[in-house]
Design an enzyme around this catalytic site. Sequence first.
Site, PDB file in Angstrom:
ATOM      1  N   GLN A 131       0.805  -1.059   0.025  1.00 46.92           N
ATOM      2  CA  GLN A 131       0.007  -0.036   0.111  1.00 46.92           C
ATOM      3  C   GLN A 131       0.625   1.322  -0.125  1.00 46.92           C
ATOM      4  O   GLN A 131       1.372   1.685   0.860  1.00 46.92           O
ATOM      5  CB  GLN A 131      -0.723   0.063   1.369  1.00 46.92           C
ATOM      6  N   GLY A 132       0.731   1.959  -1.083  1.00 47.45           N
ATOM      7  CA  GLY A 132       1.593   3.307  -1.043  1.00 47.45           C
ATOM      8  C   GLY A 132       0.727   4.390  -1.029  1.00 47.45           C
ATOM      9  O   GLY A 132       0.561   5.022  -1.940  1.00 47.45           O
ATOM     10  N   SER A 134       1.144   6.503   2.584  1.00 50.43           N
ATOM     11  CA  SER A 134       1.668   7.665   3.218  1.00 50.43           C
ATOM     12  C   SER A 134       3.092   8.345   2.593  1.00 50.43           C
ATOM     13  O   SER A 134       3.710   7.264   1.839  1.00 50.43           O
ATOM     14  CB  SER A 134       2.275   6.890   4.694  1.00 50.43           C
ATOM     15  N   SER A 166       4.756  -1.240   4.033  1.00 50.16           N
ATOM     16  CA  SER A 166       5.029  -2.610   4.375  1.00 50.16           C
ATOM     17  C   SER A 166       5.001  -3.624   3.362  1.00 50.16           C
ATOM     18  O   SER A 166       4.208  -3.525   2.423  1.00 50.16           O
ATOM     19  CB  SER A 166       3.695  -3.026   5.491  1.00 50.16           C
ATOM     20  N   GLU A 249      -9.073  -1.301   5.756  1.00 49.63           N
ATOM     21  CA  GLU A 249      -8.028  -1.373   6.689  1.00 49.63           C
ATOM     22  C   GLU A 249      -8.220  -1.230   7.950  1.00 49.63           C
ATOM     23  O   GLU A 249      -7.919  -2.175   8.638  1.00 49.63           O
ATOM     24  CB  GLU A 249      -6.810  -0.148   6.179  1.00 49.63           C
ATOM     25  N   GLU A 379      -4.045   9.473  18.796  1.00 50.19           N
ATOM     26  CA  GLU A 379      -4.625  10.813  18.977  1.00 50.19           C
ATOM     27  C   GLU A 379      -5.665  11.011  17.772  1.00 50.19           C
ATOM     28  O   GLU A 379      -6.510  11.903  17.936  1.00 50.19           O
ATOM     29  CB  GLU A 379      -3.179  11.941  18.607  1.00 50.19           C
TER      30      GLU A 379
HETATM   31  C1  LIG Z   1       3.378  -0.961  11.384  1.00 51.21           C
HETATM   32  C2  LIG Z   1       3.177   0.320  10.439  1.00 51.21           C
HETATM   33  C3  LIG Z   1       2.751  -0.150   9.201  1.00 51.21           C
HETATM   34  C4  LIG Z   1       2.420   0.795   8.196  1.00 51.21           C
HETATM   35  N1  LIG Z   1       2.435   0.371   6.689  1.00 51.21           N
HETATM   36  C5  LIG Z   1       1.927   1.217   5.872  1.00 51.21           C
HETATM   37  C6  LIG Z   1       1.838   1.001   4.418  1.00 51.21           C
HETATM   38  O1  LIG Z   1       1.843  -0.237   4.184  1.00 51.21           O
HETATM   39  N2  LIG Z   1       1.555   1.804   3.529  1.00 51.21           N
HETATM   40  C7  LIG Z   1       1.249   3.149   4.067  1.00 51.21           C
HETATM   41  O2  LIG Z   1       0.795   3.916   3.224  1.00 51.21           O
HETATM   42  N3  LIG Z   1       1.506   3.702   5.150  1.00 51.21           N
HETATM   43  C8  LIG Z   1       1.695   2.556   6.190  1.00 51.21           C
HETATM   44  N4  LIG Z   1       2.093   3.036   7.447  1.00 51.21           N
HETATM   45  C9  LIG Z   1       1.765   4.502   7.788  1.00 51.21           C
HETATM   46  C10 LIG Z   1       0.795   4.946   8.771  1.00 51.21           C
HETATM   47  O3  LIG Z   1      -0.342   5.001   7.940  1.00 51.21           O
HETATM   48  C11 LIG Z   1       1.142   6.119   9.449  1.00 51.21           C
HETATM   49  O4  LIG Z   1       2.216   6.191  10.227  1.00 51.21           O
HETATM   50  C12 LIG Z   1       0.038   6.875  10.084  1.00 51.21           C
HETATM   51  O5  LIG Z   1      -0.977   7.493   9.266  1.00 51.21           O
HETATM   52  C13 LIG Z   1       0.549   8.208  10.822  1.00 51.21           C
HETATM   53  O6  LIG Z   1       1.304   9.236   9.902  1.00 51.21           O
HETATM   54  P1  LIG Z   1       2.784   9.560  10.133  1.00 51.21           P
HETATM   55  O7  LIG Z   1       3.632   8.520  10.530  1.00 51.21           O
HETATM   56  O8  LIG Z   1       3.159  10.471   9.250  1.00 51.21           O
HETATM   57  O9  LIG Z   1       2.531  10.497  11.638  1.00 51.21           O
HETATM   58  P2  LIG Z   1       1.910  12.095  11.631  1.00 51.21           P
HETATM   59  O10 LIG Z   1       0.724  12.116  10.964  1.00 51.21           O
HETATM   60  O11 LIG Z   1       3.014  12.910  11.091  1.00 51.21           O
HETATM   61  O12 LIG Z   1       1.898  12.209  13.156  1.00 51.21           O
HETATM   62  C14 LIG Z   1       2.683  12.316  14.131  1.00 51.21           C
HETATM   63  C15 LIG Z   1       2.247  12.658  15.483  1.00 51.21           C
HETATM   64  O13 LIG Z   1       1.453  13.786  15.550  1.00 51.21           O
HETATM   65  C16 LIG Z   1       0.112  13.392  15.960  1.00 51.21           C
HETATM   66  N5  LIG Z   1      -0.974  13.917  15.183  1.00 51.21           N
HETATM   67  C17 LIG Z   1      -1.110  14.103  13.780  1.00 51.21           C
HETATM   68  N6  LIG Z   1      -2.194  14.884  13.487  1.00 51.21           N
HETATM   69  C18 LIG Z   1      -2.842  15.083  14.701  1.00 51.21           C
HETATM   70  C19 LIG Z   1      -4.088  15.739  14.573  1.00 51.21           C
HETATM   71  N7  LIG Z   1      -4.840  16.229  13.881  1.00 51.21           N
HETATM   72  N8  LIG Z   1      -4.580  15.896  16.087  1.00 51.21           N
HETATM   73  C20 LIG Z   1      -3.653  15.294  17.058  1.00 51.21           C
HETATM   74  N9  LIG Z   1      -2.435  14.663  16.753  1.00 51.21           N
HETATM   75  C21 LIG Z   1      -2.149  14.613  15.544  1.00 51.21           C
HETATM   76  C22 LIG Z   1       0.042  11.685  15.508  1.00 51.21           C
HETATM   77  O14 LIG Z   1      -0.871  11.034  16.389  1.00 51.21           O
HETATM   78  C23 LIG Z   1       1.326  11.319  15.930  1.00 51.21           C
HETATM   79  O15 LIG Z   1       1.513  11.493  17.207  1.00 51.21           O
HETATM   80  C24 LIG Z   1       2.224   2.195   8.442  1.00 51.21           C
HETATM   81  C25 LIG Z   1       2.495   2.622   9.837  1.00 51.21           C
HETATM   82  C26 LIG Z   1       2.921   1.571  10.893  1.00 51.21           C
HETATM   83  C27 LIG Z   1       3.114   1.999  12.158  1.00 51.21           C
END
Ligand SMILES: Cc1cc2nc3c(=O)[nH]c(=O)nc-3n(C[C@H](O)[C@H](O)[C@H](O)COP(=O)(O)OP(=O)(O)OC[C@H]3O[C@@H](n4cnc5c(N)ncnc54)[C@H](O)[C@@H]3O)c2cc1C
Length: 395
Positions: A131-132, A134, A166, A249, A379
């Site tokens: 899944q592409g 993020s 992933s 998902e 969050e």
């Molecule tokens: C094990 C794992 C597998 C994954 N696999 C995939 C995958 O296969 N394909 C894919 O596309 N993605 C994947 N992801 C990505 C996942 O979807 C993102 O990590 C997730 O959506 C959070 O985005 P971010 O990491 O950019 O954090 P951010 O969105 O940058 O958030 C950073 C911090 O800010 C907080 N925050 C953000 N917005 C708000 C708000 N509005 N209010 C309060 N707090 C806020 C968040 O809770 C977090 O603590 C995976 C993630 C994990 C952990």
Amino acid sequence: MDFNYSSEDEAFRRELRAWLEENLKDEMRRPQLGFMYEGDQGEWQKRLEWHRKMHASGWIGVGWPREYGGRGATLLQQLVYGEELGRAHAPDMVNGVGIGMAGPTIMTWGSEEQKRRYLPRILSAGEIWCQGFSEPNAGSDLASLQTQAVEQGDYFLVNGQKVWTSEAHHADMCILLVRTDPQAPKHRGLSYLLADMHSPGITIRPLTQITGDRSFNEVFFEDVRIPRKNLLGSKDQGWQIAITTLMFERTAVAGGRILINPMELASLAKSVERNGRPALEDGYVRDRIAHFLCEARALKYIGYRQLTRQLKGLPPGPEGSLLKLAASELNLRISSFAMELLGAYSQFNYRAPYAIDQGKWSYRMLAARALTIGGGTTEVQHNIIGERVLGLPKG
Ligand SMILES: Cc1cc2nc3c(=O)[nH]c(=O)nc-3n(C[C@H](O)[C@H](O)[C@H](O)COP(=O)(O)OP(=O)(O)OC[C@H]3O[C@@H](n4cnc5c(N)ncnc54)[C@H](O)[C@@H]3O)c2cc1C
């Protein structure tokens, strides 16, 4: 609410249980470790073989309609399926993104040709999907993504970067969300592509997790050509289609098998000591385990409430967010408490010599945080519950 399963569901359970007893060899049984256990290359091959065996006997994609090669299992039977695989300690399936997300999205939005082309190979694991979605600056706020696709004749030219992808290192195909109209409001200018991961211009760089596994990646796209026929739905309709994928998902991440059974803590507490006696005899330990059990039971019934809505054909309610939030946080607290019980033994890695319970608890502890992030962070779930359930003003 009737908590009993129908005779058809019980027959389904008996059939699956008998099949597992006959076909799942002891060396293939695994403790439930948490999200994204990768192991070594041999482990992936074993999981792939197990998947093929299950597929050959019709036990993959049980919830998929029969016309697409599934078993047409009811929602309750799908629940039974998860319970029985968990009970048998079956290894995690390969192609979770394909079966749980890409396949159902293609069924909803794909042309007949796309369905014929992709669905059978998803079930057989002939093609592994990732899944592409993020990107480095687009996670919770997914619609801000910047990977661009420019239409040129009969293909799109894609440039940009995805992250946390992933299984990209095993993948043949990718559900890829891209920006096709940079001038449009951010939710409107997106398109949904089915990208061949072997295309020239794609570079995959593994990311090492805190567990030591390398199951997700950075993926770079440099002038990658994706044929126009690989567009799912219409151009610029990508957000609507992505929501379909995210709904599937969330169900997959919040559902059945992620929660550690607190009774496992009780067995651990029998085998380790606290103040010179088995820890389970300690009032504080018993109290903590009892609390975890009550919470797990409450979550089970919230899950049933969600299921009841689905069975009645109602749209998903707030239970999905409640369940995702509470289950992932409970998972983390149970794993942390296991560390407290283990004391110095908590330092042993998974499968280290002398580790108690093969060191599964330390792996679980390290892996537990991922569940509070993937599929919508804690969050973000708080925001959804605050705004949509409690009616609080937006922060
Ligand atoms: C094990 C794992 C597998 C994954 N696999 C995939 C995958 O296969 N394909 C894919 O596309 N993605 C994947 N992801 C990505 C996942 O979807 C993102 O990590 C997730 O959506 C959070 O985005 P971010 O990491 O950019 O954090 P951010 O969105 O940058 O958030 C950073 C911090 O800010 C907080 N925050 C953000 N917005 C708000 C708000 N509005 N209010 C309060 N707090 C806020 C968040 O809770 C977090 O603590 C995976 C993630 C994990 C952990």
